[in-house]
Design a protein around this motif. Sequence first.
Motif, PDB file in Angstrom:
ATOM      1  N   ARG A   1       0.802  -1.228   0.000  1.00  6.02           N
ATOM      2  CA  ARG A   1       0.000   0.000   0.000  1.00  6.02           C
ATOM      3  C   ARG A   1       0.835   1.278   0.000  1.00  6.02           C
ATOM      4  N   LEU A   2       2.103   1.176   0.435  1.00 10.79           N
ATOM      5  CA  LEU A   2       2.926   2.369   0.613  1.00 10.79           C
ATOM      6  C   LEU A   2       4.254   2.238  -0.113  1.00 10.79           C
ATOM      7  N   PRO A   3       4.870   3.363  -0.520  1.00 10.59           N
ATOM      8  CA  PRO A   3       6.192   3.312  -1.164  1.00 10.59           C
ATOM      9  C   PRO A   3       7.243   2.741  -0.221  1.00 10.59           C
ATOM     10  N   ALA A   4       8.185   1.991  -0.782  1.00  8.31           N
ATOM     11  CA  ALA A   4       9.210   1.321   0.016  1.00  8.31           C
ATOM     12  C   ALA A   4      10.027   2.308   0.838  1.00  8.31           C
ATOM     13  N   ALA A   5      10.438   3.424   0.226  1.00  4.96           N
ATOM     14  CA  ALA A   5      11.279   4.398   0.929  1.00  4.96           C
ATOM     15  C   ALA A   5      10.532   5.014   2.111  1.00  4.96           C
ATOM     16  N   GLU A   6       9.226   5.233   1.954  1.00  2.05           N
ATOM     17  CA  GLU A   6       8.452   5.831   3.037  1.00  2.05           C
ATOM     18  C   GLU A   6       8.305   4.875   4.216  1.00  2.05           C
ATOM     19  N   VAL A   7       8.049   3.605   3.918  1.00  2.00           N
ATOM     20  CA  VAL A   7       7.936   2.601   4.978  1.00  2.00           C
ATOM     21  C   VAL A   7       9.256   2.491   5.736  1.00  2.00           C
ATOM     22  N   THR A   8      10.363   2.475   4.984  1.00  2.00           N
ATOM     23  CA  THR A   8      11.685   2.365   5.603  1.00  2.00           C
ATOM     24  C   THR A   8      11.978   3.576   6.481  1.00  2.00           C
ATOM     25  N   TRP A   9      11.670   4.774   5.994  1.00  2.00           N
ATOM     26  CA  TRP A   9      11.931   5.992   6.763  1.00  2.00           C
ATOM     27  C   TRP A   9      11.124   6.021   8.062  1.00  2.00           C
ATOM     28  N   LEU A  10       9.841   5.710   7.976  1.00  2.00           N
ATOM     29  CA  LEU A  10       8.994   5.740   9.166  1.00  2.00           C
ATOM     30  C   LEU A  10       9.453   4.700  10.186  1.00  2.00           C
ATOM     31  N   ALA A  11       9.765   3.482   9.720  1.00  2.00           N
ATOM     32  CA  ALA A  11      10.217   2.432  10.639  1.00  2.00           C
ATOM     33  C   ALA A  11      11.558   2.803  11.267  1.00  2.00           C
ATOM     34  N   CYS A  12      12.448   3.378  10.464  1.00  2.00           N
ATOM     35  CA  CYS A  12      13.761   3.787  10.971  1.00  2.00           C
ATOM     36  C   CYS A  12      13.610   4.901  12.011  1.00  2.00           C
ATOM     37  N   THR A  13      12.712   5.837  11.753  1.00  2.00           N
ATOM     38  CA  THR A  13      12.472   6.934  12.691  1.00  2.00           C
ATOM     39  C   THR A  13      11.883   6.414  14.003  1.00  2.00           C
ATOM     40  N   ILE A  14      10.964   5.480  13.896  1.00  2.00           N
ATOM     41  CA  ILE A  14      10.382   4.869  15.106  1.00  2.00           C
ATOM     42  C   ILE A  14      11.485   4.177  15.915  1.00  2.00           C
ATOM     43  N   GLY A  15      12.369   3.449  15.209  1.00  2.00           N
ATOM     44  CA  GLY A  15      13.477   2.792  15.892  1.00  2.00           C
ATOM     45  C   GLY A  15      14.394   3.783  16.591  1.00  2.00           C
ATOM     46  N   ALA A  16      14.644   4.933  15.935  1.00  2.00           N
ATOM     47  CA  ALA A  16      15.490   5.972  16.533  1.00  2.00           C
ATOM     48  C   ALA A  16      14.850   6.534  17.800  1.00  2.00           C
ATOM     49  N   VAL A  17      13.535   6.733  17.757  1.00  2.00           N
ATOM     50  CA  VAL A  17      12.818   7.240  18.941  1.00  2.00           C
ATOM     51  C   VAL A  17      12.936   6.241  20.097  1.00  2.00           C
ATOM     52  N   VAL A  18      12.829   4.950  19.780  1.00  2.00           N
ATOM     53  CA  VAL A  18      12.954   3.914  20.799  1.00  2.00           C
ATOM     54  C   VAL A  18      14.331   3.980  21.470  1.00  2.00           C
ATOM     55  N   CYS A  19      15.351   4.350  20.689  1.00  2.00           N
ATOM     56  CA  CYS A  19      16.728   4.380  21.205  1.00  2.00           C
ATOM     57  C   CYS A  19      17.129   5.725  21.810  1.00  2.00           C
ATOM     58  N   LEU A  20      16.236   6.692  21.858  1.00  2.00           N
ATOM     59  CA  LEU A  20      16.579   8.009  22.395  1.00  2.00           C
ATOM     60  C   LEU A  20      17.113   7.996  23.838  1.00  2.00           C
ATOM     61  N   PRO A  21      16.693   7.071  24.690  1.00  2.00           N
ATOM     62  CA  PRO A  21      17.286   7.040  26.040  1.00  2.00           C
ATOM     63  C   PRO A  21      18.813   6.884  26.048  1.00  2.00           C
ATOM     64  N   PHE A  22      19.380   6.452  24.928  1.00  2.00           N
ATOM     65  CA  PHE A  22      20.835   6.275  24.858  1.00  2.00           C
ATOM     66  C   PHE A  22      21.546   7.535  24.351  1.00  2.00           C
ATOM     67  N   ALA A  23      20.819   8.638  24.199  1.00  2.00           N
ATOM     68  CA  ALA A  23      21.413   9.879  23.700  1.00  2.00           C
ATOM     69  C   ALA A  23      22.569  10.384  24.576  1.00  2.00           C
ATOM     70  N   PRO A  24      22.435  10.407  25.919  1.00  2.00           N
ATOM     71  CA  PRO A  24      23.571  10.856  26.747  1.00  2.00           C
ATOM     72  C   PRO A  24      24.833  10.019  26.521  1.00  2.00           C
ATOM     73  N   ALA A  25      24.669   8.705  26.415  1.00  2.00           N
ATOM     74  CA  ALA A  25      25.823   7.830  26.172  1.00  2.00           C
ATOM     75  C   ALA A  25      26.445   8.127  24.817  1.00  2.00           C
ATOM     76  N   LEU A  26      25.602   8.378  23.819  1.00  2.00           N
ATOM     77  CA  LEU A  26      26.109   8.688  22.479  1.00  2.00           C
ATOM     78  C   LEU A  26      26.929   9.972  22.484  1.00  2.00           C
ATOM     79  N   LEU A  27      26.429  10.995  23.141  1.00  2.00           N
ATOM     80  CA  LEU A  27      27.149  12.272  23.204  1.00  2.00           C
ATOM     81  C   LEU A  27      28.506  12.103  23.895  1.00  2.00           C
ATOM     82  N   THR A  28      28.531  11.327  24.960  1.00  2.00           N
ATOM     83  CA  THR A  28      29.781  11.090  25.682  1.00  2.00           C
ATOM     84  C   THR A  28      30.785  10.330  24.813  1.00  2.00           C
TER      85      THR A  28
END
Length: 298
Positions: A176-203
Amino acid sequence: MKPVLAAAATVVLWASAFVAIRHTGTEFSAGALSLARLLVGSVLLGAFLLVRRTEAPAVRRWPAKHDWPLLLACGLLWFGVYNLTLNEAERRLDAGTAAMLVHIAPLLIALLAGLTLGEGFPRPLVIGSLVAFAGVVVIGTSTSTGRAETWGVVLCVTAAISYAVGVVTQKPLLNRLPAAEVTWLACTIGAVVCLPFAPALLTELRTASTATIWWVVYLGAFPTALGFTTWAYALRRSTAGRMGVTVYAVPVVAILLGRLLLNETPATLAIAGGALCLVGVAISRRKDTPARVKEPAR
């Protein structure tokens, strides 16, 4: 021909990710690496979609309300949980054991797709899956140190399950949806899930070497942004089961890249396992020929 090329590109890009994860894992923790990779992928895919929609506004197609549960499941499991568990597992297990365990996923994909997507269980798919899985086992046996930490095994199996469920939830969306759009939305959702690791990433960004940081950028740009897009393009034009078996070729390419980039020489047994993987992939791509019905004698 294009879906075959897209699948081949995916195999090479995902295989290179194993090499990149091994290198970056010495300076980045699992959560920080996952967040950095997904952020880079999300930004690049978002920029691509923005340019594409500016040039062709008619391309835009926002997901319907009933698409979001599948998108959330795909993003949470395949992009979030999979990256976290695989990165952490590779800190505990050698590459061969990790590859062997993670690549039970295609068998799970074929099983789930047959049960939930109505793809059934074609004979070439079943035979090809078994042959290719045997190849993965041979590769894992030949490269394993023989010491598999229990928690690392649990993480790898969790990664494989997340991978399989993610693929099966993605397949209906691509109808139903373009491949690039599905990939972008799923990738963004995954990034949001990993946001608690932002302090560790900055360090860790402050202490990491420039070369390692570029490897992280590579992970986000190529195996993630490009690799998941080519995967979605090919998956849209094939079955989840067949595409799942195709990635059995990933360990083969990963061994070759490891030899080139990490100066790792694969054992003879690993080469034999790689050949088995390729044979299994070839078998799984064949069409099942129905038995011919004999005409009654006249």
